[in-house]
Design a protein around this motif. Structure first.
Motif, PDB file in Angstrom:
ATOM      1  N   ARG A   1       8.567  13.866   1.321  1.00 45.26           N
ATOM      2  CA  ARG A   1       7.313  13.074   1.503  1.00 45.26           C
ATOM      3  C   ARG A   1       7.546  11.765   1.709  1.00 45.26           C
ATOM      4  O   ARG A   1       6.466  10.748   1.766  1.00 45.26           O
ATOM      5  N   MET A   2       8.681  11.378   1.550  1.00 44.22           N
ATOM      6  CA  MET A   2       8.947   9.792   1.945  1.00 44.22           C
ATOM      7  C   MET A   2       9.346   9.368   3.260  1.00 44.22           C
ATOM      8  O   MET A   2       9.936  10.110   3.876  1.00 44.22           O
ATOM      9  N   ASN A   3       8.530   8.247   3.642  1.00 40.75           N
ATOM     10  CA  ASN A   3       8.604   7.815   4.973  1.00 40.75           C
ATOM     11  C   ASN A   3       9.969   6.904   5.510  1.00 40.75           C
ATOM     12  O   ASN A   3      10.575   7.075   6.656  1.00 40.75           O
TER      13      ASN A   3
ATOM     14  N   SER B   1       5.013  13.255 -11.446  1.00 38.46           N
ATOM     15  CA  SER B   1       6.448  13.226 -10.808  1.00 38.46           C
ATOM     16  C   SER B   1       6.761  14.399 -10.050  1.00 38.46           C
ATOM     17  O   SER B   1       7.713  14.110  -9.002  1.00 38.46           O
ATOM     18  N   THR B   2       6.072  15.570  -9.869  1.00 36.25           N
ATOM     19  CA  THR B   2       6.439  16.521  -9.274  1.00 36.25           C
ATOM     20  C   THR B   2       6.001  16.390  -7.691  1.00 36.25           C
ATOM     21  O   THR B   2       6.471  17.239  -6.943  1.00 36.25           O
TER      22      THR B   2
ATOM     23  N   ASN C   1       0.700  -1.322   0.017  1.00 40.47           N
ATOM     24  CA  ASN C   1      -0.101   0.124  -0.055  1.00 40.47           C
ATOM     25  C   ASN C   1       0.792   1.256  -0.036  1.00 40.47           C
ATOM     26  O   ASN C   1       0.174   2.218   0.181  1.00 40.47           O
ATOM     27  N   TYR C   2       2.036   1.063  -0.374  1.00 44.87           N
ATOM     28  CA  TYR C   2       3.134   2.162  -0.246  1.00 44.87           C
ATOM     29  C   TYR C   2       3.226   2.522  -1.644  1.00 44.87           C
ATOM     30  O   TYR C   2       3.496   1.618  -2.450  1.00 44.87           O
ATOM     31  N   ALA C   3       3.793   4.017  -1.945  1.00 38.98           N
ATOM     32  CA  ALA C   3       4.519   4.250  -3.223  1.00 38.98           C
ATOM     33  C   ALA C   3       6.204   3.985  -3.102  1.00 38.98           C
ATOM     34  O   ALA C   3       6.453   4.047  -1.967  1.00 38.98           O
ATOM     35  N   MET C   4       6.567   3.385  -3.951  1.00 36.96           N
ATOM     36  CA  MET C   4       7.788   2.842  -3.597  1.00 36.96           C
ATOM     37  C   MET C   4       8.632   3.439  -4.993  1.00 36.96           C
ATOM     38  O   MET C   4       8.064   3.712  -5.994  1.00 36.96           O
ATOM     39  N   GLY C   5       9.883   3.970  -4.496  1.00 35.48           N
ATOM     40  CA  GLY C   5      10.667   4.971  -5.571  1.00 35.48           C
ATOM     41  C   GLY C   5      12.214   4.891  -5.306  1.00 35.48           C
ATOM     42  O   GLY C   5      12.632   4.195  -4.440  1.00 35.48           O
TER      43      GLY C   5
ATOM     44  N   SER D   1       6.932   5.466   0.579  1.00 33.79           N
ATOM     45  CA  SER D   1       5.934   6.628   1.125  1.00 33.79           C
ATOM     46  C   SER D   1       4.424   6.058   1.260  1.00 33.79           C
ATOM     47  O   SER D   1       3.933   5.443   0.298  1.00 33.79           O
ATOM     48  N   ASP D   2       4.037   6.405   2.250  1.00 36.70           N
ATOM     49  CA  ASP D   2       2.430   6.038   2.579  1.00 36.70           C
ATOM     50  C   ASP D   2       1.323   7.009   1.913  1.00 36.70           C
ATOM     51  O   ASP D   2       0.340   6.890   2.202  1.00 36.70           O
ATOM     52  N   SER D   3       1.901   7.895   1.273  1.00 36.62           N
ATOM     53  CA  SER D   3       1.127   8.959   0.497  1.00 36.62           C
ATOM     54  C   SER D   3       1.585   9.046  -1.019  1.00 36.62           C
ATOM     55  O   SER D   3       2.801   8.587  -1.259  1.00 36.62           O
TER      56      SER D   3
END
Length: 127
Positions: A113-115, A106-107, A31-35, A99-101
């Protein structure tokens, strides 16, 4: 304890390819955005790529569009960054993030914002 551990960095000639991996542990990241972000010596941290869901929307920094591809395997809690047509200016420490959001541009993807962050892996591209 949450951990992100990168691997796959190294030295490659210009025009070559590398694939980075990031193994996540300590929780489920489906459920996270990974990057990925990168930072070269003397430069600001730069957004590289992010993916919201496995096979879902992906976002890229302008300097890597068309050359890098992000993917993830939620069953393995792993995210990948396939880097093709590498250039000397791609030389940097590459860090995996979660990130949980998430946003739909891309901006949106800024370091604050990264957890979670990995320790980074060095990529060096020789000319």
């Amino acid at each position: 304890q949450v951990q992100l551990v990168e691997s796959g960095g190294g030295l490659v000639q210009a025009g070559g390819s590398l694939r980075l991996s990031c193994q996540a542990s300590g929780r489920t990241f489906s459920n996270y955005a990974m990057g990925w972000f990168r930072q070269a010596p003397g430069k600001k941290r730069e957004f590289v790529a992010a993916q919201v869901w496995s096979g879902g929307s992906s976002y890229y920094g302008d300097s890597v569009k068309g050359r890098f591809t992000i993917s993830r395997d939620n069953a393995k809690n792993t995210v990948y960054l396939q880097m093709n047509s590498l250039k000397p200016e791609d030389t940097a420490v590459y860090s995996c993030t979660a990130s949980d959001s998430w946003g739909y541009s891309s901006t949106y993807y800024s370091p604050h914002r990264m957890n979670y962050w990995g320790q980074g892996t060095q990529v060096t591209v020789s000319s």
